[in-house]
Design an enzyme around this catalytic site. Structure first.
Site, short mmCIF file in Angstrom:
data_model
loop_
_atom_site.label_atom_id
_atom_site.label_comp_id
_atom_site.label_asym_id
_atom_site.label_seq_id
_atom_site.Cartn_x
_atom_site.Cartn_y
_atom_site.Cartn_z
N ASN A 171 9.43 0.41 -7.64
CA ASN A 171 9.92 -0.73 -6.78
C ASN A 171 10.28 -1.97 -7.83
OD1 ASN A 171 9.51 -3.09 -5.17
ND2 ASN A 171 7.36 -2.62 -4.56
N CYS A 202 9.66 -9.23 -2.60
CA CYS A 202 10.66 -8.15 -2.60
C CYS A 202 11.55 -8.40 -1.18
CB CYS A 202 9.55 -6.88 -2.20
SG CYS A 202 8.58 -6.45 -3.69
N HIS A 220 13.92 -1.58 1.43
CA HIS A 220 13.42 -1.86 0.11
C HIS A 220 12.73 -0.69 -0.13
CE1 HIS A 220 11.08 -3.72 -2.59
NE2 HIS A 220 9.72 -3.79 -2.05
N1 ACO Z 1 -3.43 7.16 -10.19
C1 ACO Z 1 -4.34 8.14 -10.05
N2 ACO Z 1 -5.15 7.64 -9.11
C2 ACO Z 1 -5.11 6.21 -8.46
C3 ACO Z 1 -4.02 5.44 -8.93
C4 ACO Z 1 -3.09 5.97 -9.75
N3 ACO Z 1 -2.23 5.42 -10.32
N4 ACO Z 1 -4.02 4.34 -8.17
C5 ACO Z 1 -5.19 4.46 -7.53
N5 ACO Z 1 -5.88 5.37 -7.54
C6 ACO Z 1 -6.72 6.12 -6.78
C7 ACO Z 1 -7.89 4.73 -6.34
O1 ACO Z 1 -8.62 4.60 -7.20
C8 ACO Z 1 -8.46 5.73 -5.02
O2 ACO Z 1 -9.54 6.50 -5.69
P1 ACO Z 1 -11.10 6.42 -4.69
O3 ACO Z 1 -10.58 7.28 -3.61
O4 ACO Z 1 -11.70 7.17 -5.83
O5 ACO Z 1 -11.50 4.97 -4.61
C9 ACO Z 1 -7.36 6.62 -4.49
O6 ACO Z 1 -6.58 6.80 -5.73
C10 ACO Z 1 -6.66 6.30 -3.34
O7 ACO Z 1 -6.28 5.03 -3.65
P2 ACO Z 1 -5.49 4.32 -2.36
O8 ACO Z 1 -5.46 2.88 -2.64
O9 ACO Z 1 -6.48 4.69 -1.33
O10 ACO Z 1 -4.13 4.99 -2.29
P3 ACO Z 1 -2.96 4.88 -1.15
O11 ACO Z 1 -2.87 6.34 -0.61
O12 ACO Z 1 -3.33 3.60 -0.48
O13 ACO Z 1 -1.65 4.67 -2.01
C11 ACO Z 1 -0.57 2.77 -3.03
C12 ACO Z 1 -1.85 3.38 -2.96
C13 ACO Z 1 0.80 3.70 -3.66
C14 ACO Z 1 -0.25 1.52 -3.45
C15 ACO Z 1 0.08 2.70 -1.18
O14 ACO Z 1 -1.17 1.78 -0.73
C16 ACO Z 1 1.17 1.62 -1.19
O15 ACO Z 1 2.06 2.02 -1.62
N6 ACO Z 1 1.09 0.26 -0.63
C17 ACO Z 1 2.29 -0.47 -0.33
C18 ACO Z 1 2.72 -1.20 -1.44
C19 ACO Z 1 4.17 -1.93 -1.23
O16 ACO Z 1 4.73 -1.50 -0.44
N7 ACO Z 1 4.66 -2.84 -1.68
C20 ACO Z 1 5.61 -3.47 -1.24
C21 ACO Z 1 5.63 -4.99 -1.78
S1 ACO Z 1 5.58 -5.21 -3.35
C22 ACO Z 1 6.03 -6.67 -3.50
O17 ACO Z 1 6.47 -7.53 -2.63
C23 ACO Z 1 6.12 -7.41 -5.04
#
Ligand code: ACO
Length: 323
Positions: free
Chosen positions: A280, A114, A250
């Protein structure tokens, strides 16, 4: 007199197929409300069957050339930032070179996931300053839809396909921050974190693999590291936060974007945000956001812009430029 790499033209391409969150929730245990609340994403584009990264990159390159009023023969080099090449080799850049009928100069890919576009921009800037090229097409192009594990709801809802491109041209400046063009760059990587964001396959493991991510960990690193690299690049260019016209980050997650703007004391109305429409798109996200920002009449000539990105590796960095 200082040589500067100035943006001469910009363009983008998004595949026709638009996939709203509601379409994903039909086959996955997810919802529009969850995806919007956690990531800010509402829809994304997916490439058609048979449409490769080089096809997207070529459409964006032609749009950038048209915007610059230039032809392929006016370009000395092509650098494509991508982690989703059509083939293991040749590079996507040489495929684009062929597709736009450019028969001279050189072309190669850069892979920093990314952060790829920031790395490509910085590389192109260094080559222009060194006198190795006068005009460089810098492209970010991805088909991340091909890397998704469609049973993993925590990753597959976050990514999309697209491409953006710009033409950098060598122009003389005064060596001050009033110059147009790239004013400073800051690149970083730390391979100790390679296991929090990776693809579990590749040529030497004999599979294509799928994207794997520890979202929370990546999120934590993103906010901290992006704010720091942006601060560093501004110090390098002797620019203070209040002078910035636009942050073009990004586009991974609206909450990361908001966190960085807050840390930099820049109001959100001076941040270009496209994550809601594209998801993304990895290395394509910054040139897409720059192109759309200009098309919407927000980014104008002489505006001071900071771009920053982080991705797998981890690799991260930022570039400050005057449009
Ligand atoms: N729909 C519904 N529920 C979901 C989904 C979904 N699509 N995905 C995860 N959940 C659930 C999980 O299972 C979890 O359930 P649980 O509490 O029962 O275990 C709950 O939602 C919370 O999940 P978290 O992982 O804690 O959610 P979070 O608030 O951290 O958000 C996310 C997740 C959106 C992935 C976030 O952490 C994020 O954006 N991280 C950074 C990603 C990023 O910036 N990537 C950039 C680089 S990418 C690259 O280089 C290719």
């Amino acid at each position: 007199m200082t040589m500067r790499a100035v943006v001469k033209g910009i363009g983008h391409y998004l595949p026709e197929r638009v996939v709203p969150n509601s379409e994903l929730s039909r086959s996955l245990d997810t919802s529009d409300a969850w995806i919007r609340a956690r990531s800010g994403i509402e829809r994304r584009h997916f490439a058609a069957k048979g449409q490769g990264t080089s096809d997207l990159a070529t459409r964006a390159a032609l749009a950038a050339l048209a915007d610059a009023g230039l032809a392929a023969r006016d370009i000395n080099a092509i650098i494509v930032a991508t982690s989703t090449p059509d083939l293991t080799f040749p590079s996507v850049a040489t495929m684009v070179q062929d597709k736009i009928a450019m028969t001279t100069g050189f072309a190669f890919d850069v892979q920093a996931v990314c952060a790829g576009f920031v790395f490509a921009l910085s590389t192109a800037n260094a080559m222009i300053i060194a006198g190795q090229a006068k005009r460089i097409l810098v492209i970010g192009a991805e088909t991340f839809s091909q890397l998704m594990d469609w049973t993993d709801r925590s990753t597959c809802v976050l990514f999309g396909d697209g491409a953006g491109a710009l033409v950098l041209e060598a122009q003389r400046g005064d060596g001050t921050k009033a110059d147009r063009g790239i004013l400073a760059a800051d690149l970083n990587s730390d391979g100790r974190h390679r296991n929090i964001l990776f693809v579990d396959g590749g040529v030497s493991t004999k599979t294509v693999g799928h994207l794997r991510m520890e979202g929370k960990e990546v999120f934590r690193h993103a906010v901290e590291k992006l704010a720091k690299t942006a601060q560093r690049v501004l110090e390098r260019a002797d620019i203070s936060d209040h002078e910035i016209d636009w942050i073009v980050p990004h586009q991974a997650n609206i909450r990361i974007i908001q966190g960085i703007a807050r840390k930099m004391s820049v109001p959100l109305d001076r941040v270009i945000i496209t994550v809601q429409d594209h998801g993304n798109t990895s290395a394509a996200s910054i040139p897409l956001a720059l192109s759309i920002g200009q098309k919407d009449g927000k980014i104008k000539k002489n505006d001071l812009i900071v771009t920053e990105a982080i991705g797998g590796g981890l690799a991260w960095g930022s570039v400050v430029l005057r449009w």
